[in-house]
Enzyme design. Sequence first.
Site, PDB file in Angstrom:
ATOM      1  N   LYS A   6       0.859  -1.195   0.000  1.00  0.00           N
ATOM      2  CA  LYS A   6       0.000   0.000   0.000  1.00  0.00           C
ATOM      3  C   LYS A   6       0.881   1.225   0.000  1.00  0.00           C
ATOM      4  CE  LYS A   6      -3.911   2.152   0.288  1.00  0.00           C
ATOM      5  NZ  LYS A   6      -3.456   2.869  -0.952  1.00  0.00           N
TER       6      LYS A   6
ATOM      7  N   GLY B 279      -2.823   8.306  -4.252  1.00  0.00           N
ATOM      8  CA  GLY B 279      -2.197   9.536  -4.741  1.00  0.00           C
ATOM      9  C   GLY B 279      -0.935   9.907  -3.972  1.00  0.00           C
ATOM     10  N   ASP B 280      -0.192  10.817  -4.527  1.00  0.00           N
ATOM     11  CA  ASP B 280       0.959  11.463  -3.883  1.00  0.00           C
ATOM     12  C   ASP B 280       1.201  12.715  -4.736  1.00  0.00           C
ATOM     13  OD1 ASP B 280       3.162  10.831  -1.691  1.00  0.00           O
ATOM     14  OD2 ASP B 280       4.261  11.632  -3.390  1.00  0.00           O
TER      15      ASP B 280
ATOM     16  N   LYS C 241       5.302   1.833  -3.061  1.00  0.00           N
ATOM     17  CA  LYS C 241       5.210   3.177  -3.650  1.00  0.00           C
ATOM     18  C   LYS C 241       5.481   3.047  -5.138  1.00  0.00           C
ATOM     19  CE  LYS C 241       4.636   7.518  -2.307  1.00  0.00           C
ATOM     20  NZ  LYS C 241       3.972   8.038  -1.097  1.00  0.00           N
TER      21      LYS C 241
ATOM     22  N   ASN D  37      -2.408  18.955  -1.850  1.00  0.00           N
ATOM     23  CA  ASN D  37      -3.397  18.240  -1.038  1.00  0.00           C
ATOM     24  C   ASN D  37      -3.088  18.333   0.463  1.00  0.00           C
ATOM     25  OD1 ASN D  37      -3.815  15.338   0.370  1.00  0.00           O
ATOM     26  ND2 ASN D  37      -5.600  15.919  -0.812  1.00  0.00           N
TER      27      ASN D  37
HETATM   28  P1  NDP Z   1       0.557  17.789  -4.327  1.00  0.00           P
HETATM   29  O1  NDP Z   1       1.048  17.438  -5.662  1.00  0.00           O
HETATM   30  O2  NDP Z   1      -0.898  17.908  -4.088  1.00  0.00           O
HETATM   31  O3  NDP Z   1       1.231  19.122  -3.812  1.00  0.00           O
HETATM   32  C1  NDP Z   1       2.630  19.239  -3.707  1.00  0.00           C
HETATM   33  C2  NDP Z   1       2.951  20.652  -3.280  1.00  0.00           C
HETATM   34  O4  NDP Z   1       4.351  20.725  -2.972  1.00  0.00           O
HETATM   35  C3  NDP Z   1       2.708  21.673  -4.375  1.00  0.00           C
HETATM   36  O5  NDP Z   1       2.421  22.912  -3.784  1.00  0.00           O
HETATM   37  C4  NDP Z   1       4.055  21.696  -5.099  1.00  0.00           C
HETATM   38  O6  NDP Z   1       4.288  22.901  -5.803  1.00  0.00           O
HETATM   39  C5  NDP Z   1       5.014  21.555  -3.930  1.00  0.00           C
HETATM   40  N1  NDP Z   1       6.230  20.879  -4.385  1.00  0.00           N
HETATM   41  C6  NDP Z   1       6.301  19.612  -4.863  1.00  0.00           C
HETATM   42  N2  NDP Z   1       7.566  19.324  -5.213  1.00  0.00           N
HETATM   43  C7  NDP Z   1       8.276  20.428  -4.959  1.00  0.00           C
HETATM   44  C8  NDP Z   1       9.652  20.740  -5.099  1.00  0.00           C
HETATM   45  N3  NDP Z   1      10.528  19.853  -5.582  1.00  0.00           N
HETATM   46  N4  NDP Z   1      10.035  21.987  -4.718  1.00  0.00           N
HETATM   47  C9  NDP Z   1       9.154  22.885  -4.223  1.00  0.00           C
HETATM   48  N5  NDP Z   1       7.837  22.626  -4.061  1.00  0.00           N
HETATM   49  C10 NDP Z   1       7.417  21.425  -4.427  1.00  0.00           C
HETATM   50  O7  NDP Z   1       1.181  16.655  -3.351  1.00  0.00           O
HETATM   51  P2  NDP Z   1       0.743  16.249  -1.873  1.00  0.00           P
HETATM   52  O8  NDP Z   1       0.240  17.425  -1.125  1.00  0.00           O
HETATM   53  O9  NDP Z   1      -0.105  15.043  -1.992  1.00  0.00           O
HETATM   54  O10 NDP Z   1       2.135  15.772  -1.267  1.00  0.00           O
HETATM   55  C11 NDP Z   1       2.996  16.666  -0.564  1.00  0.00           C
HETATM   56  C12 NDP Z   1       3.928  15.851   0.333  1.00  0.00           C
HETATM   57  O11 NDP Z   1       3.141  15.085   1.250  1.00  0.00           O
HETATM   58  C13 NDP Z   1       4.794  14.823  -0.394  1.00  0.00           C
HETATM   59  O12 NDP Z   1       6.017  14.693   0.308  1.00  0.00           O
HETATM   60  C14 NDP Z   1       4.007  13.518  -0.254  1.00  0.00           C
HETATM   61  O13 NDP Z   1       4.833  12.381  -0.353  1.00  0.00           O
HETATM   62  C15 NDP Z   1       3.473  13.702   1.167  1.00  0.00           C
HETATM   63  N6  NDP Z   1       2.322  12.898   1.526  1.00  0.00           N
HETATM   64  C16 NDP Z   1       1.169  12.926   0.790  1.00  0.00           C
HETATM   65  C17 NDP Z   1       0.075  12.173   1.178  1.00  0.00           C
HETATM   66  C18 NDP Z   1      -1.219  12.224   0.445  1.00  0.00           C
HETATM   67  O14 NDP Z   1      -2.179  11.598   0.933  1.00  0.00           O
HETATM   68  N7  NDP Z   1      -1.350  12.943  -0.648  1.00  0.00           N
HETATM   69  C19 NDP Z   1       0.141  11.288   2.355  1.00  0.00           C
HETATM   70  C20 NDP Z   1       1.360  11.403   3.119  1.00  0.00           C
HETATM   71  C21 NDP Z   1       2.404  12.170   2.685  1.00  0.00           C
HETATM   72  P3  NDP Z   1       4.072  22.921  -7.403  1.00  0.00           P
HETATM   73  O15 NDP Z   1       2.597  22.721  -7.599  1.00  0.00           O
HETATM   74  O16 NDP Z   1       4.565  24.253  -7.816  1.00  0.00           O
HETATM   75  O17 NDP Z   1       4.888  21.771  -7.944  1.00  0.00           O
HETATM   76  O1  2IT Z   2       2.901   8.932   1.542  1.00  0.00           O
HETATM   77  C1  2IT Z   2       1.749   8.473   1.740  1.00  0.00           C
HETATM   78  O2  2IT Z   2       1.438   7.945   2.805  1.00  0.00           O
HETATM   79  C2  2IT Z   2       0.761   8.624   0.671  1.00  0.00           C
HETATM   80  N1  2IT Z   2       1.066   9.232  -0.356  1.00  0.00           N
HETATM   81  C3  2IT Z   2      -0.599   8.030   0.815  1.00  0.00           C
HETATM   82  C4  2IT Z   2      -0.573   6.559   0.527  1.00  0.00           C
HETATM   83  C5  2IT Z   2      -1.916   5.870   0.460  1.00  0.00           C
HETATM   84  O3  2IT Z   2      -1.899   4.710   0.065  1.00  0.00           O
HETATM   85  O4  2IT Z   2      -2.943   6.462   0.801  1.00  0.00           O
END
Ligand code: NDP
Ligand code: 2IT
Length: 454
Positions: free
Chosen positions: A98, A173-174, A134, A248
């Site tokens: 997962k 998603g991520d 992943k 997100n």
């Molecule tokens: P999104 O794609 O929704 O948003 C990512 C955000 O971070 C955007 O604002 C983006 O800016 C910015 N960003 C991404 N890469 C870079 C970079 N290299 N430099 C500067 N800014 C950057 O992703 P999420 O919100 O889903 O994910 C954000 C973090 O949270 C990640 O580390 C992910 O692994 C982690 N995460 C996500 C989960 C989920 O359920 N979605 C769960 C647990 C962890 P721009 O749009 O300009 O690229």
């Molecule tokens: O980093 C993370 O935990 C996620 N991007 C969510 C993974 C998931 O399966 O919901």
Amino acid sequence: MSTTLSDEARTKSEALIERVVAKNPGEPEFHQAAKEVMQDVIAFTTEHPEFAQQGLLERLIEPERVISFRVAWTGDDGSVNVNRGWRVQFNGALGPYKGGLRFHPSVTQGTLKFLAFEQIFKNSLTGLAMGGGKGGSDFDPKGKSDAEVMRFCQSFMTELFRHVGADTDVPAGDIGVGAREIGFLFGQYRRLSQRFEGVLTGKSLDWGGSLIRTEATGYGCVYFARNMLERIGDSLKDKTCVVSGSGNVALYTIEKLNELGAKVVAASDSGGVVYDKEGINPEKAAWLKDLKENRRGRIHEYADRFGAEYRPEGEPWTIPCDVAFPSATQNEIDKSEAETLVKNGCKCVAEGANMPSTIAAIDVFKDAGVLFGPAKAANAGGVAVSGLEMAQNSMRLSWTREEVDAKLQSIMANIHNACVEHGATSTDHIDYARGANIAGFVKVARAMLTQGVI
Ligand code: NDP
Ligand code: 2IT
């Protein structure tokens, strides 16, 4: 108070990391994640030799399977484009693999190995039956039309579908993968497999998604920060908070912080940072959410709209705050950013992103007595609600928003308690990073030891 190891543990840990580096060349993020976890785990197994058997750590550090494939797709202009796709099925001892899918041009196999490795311990901490995986691609969704994203997702799933399934491996998603991409991926899986099943989480509510999944990572991260503060008799009320990112995780972190009476003064994207001294209040936060989720706009538009300060190419860690929520990407806080945060009075950090702090930054936080909520604990709410989505899909029913939110709060509280139990120090301070590493490890280790050498 940065991690202190006995001589024996240090020697073993250095030798293991040397082997990891030699065996996985060119994957510095994976080396970093392995080191951060393994130094705590080895210190623990030195005291608990029952876990130092059956080549357990050598097996734990080696992915069960890495799948890599070509993703060819046609652009709107007729051009042929080729990307690379991966799925890393790192450890399945606790359940179906997962973990999310990341679409970003920076993605390499090493990035996905670090994320899948972290996911093993995060998923273990949730208490739900999920192994660690992943996947993703170096595809860049930015600037692509919906039709191009659809063709890419269809091509990606045409290869991935034979490796995933509701009881095999369940992506989500991520970065760069949200509701739109999950829809396209699900549609292609259904077409190829002739099965309607919970093969992905983060689905739309109309066809199998769970309430609160969209919000879960951000909400969960704020709940975790609240738990850490409550333990020392404090709260989020009136705290000045800085959030990085505006995707997100960041958007729902901001929403929940507003609900709990905190003031969020900054958010960012890869173009720059907005500093809104008045606070990104609920109305402005809703506008920002619409900008990012529906209009796919840039954060400087927020500054134009509300007259806030915009710092192009800046990072938010120079802005004074009580609590920081790094929610963009890995390694966004290094030693000097951590030192600046501490100097400016930051007392608590809850990691919404995966591995946003380098090991040197974590040491700065630990030495300064900052309440440091590591990613695998603080951002586990997202995958936890994914686990709840899988449970609802299996039962073919849906829980209410209140039910899912109550379960999320209870899971985050359980994770907090597990960190406190395993991260206790000789002072009243909790080493949450060590607590999360050990608590996550113990459950996976027991499962691997009882399942034999595979
Ligand atoms: P999104 O794609 O929704 O948003 C990512 C955000 O971070 C955007 O604002 C983006 O800016 C910015 N960003 C991404 N890469 C870079 C970079 N290299 N430099 C500067 N800014 C950057 O992703 P999420 O919100 O889903 O994910 C954000 C973090 O949270 C990640 O580390 C992910 O692994 C982690 N995460 C996500 C989960 C989920 O359920 N979605 C769960 C647990 C962890 P721009 O749009 O300009 O690229
Ligand atoms: O980093 C993370 O935990 C996620 N991007 C969510 C993974 C998931 O399966 O919901």
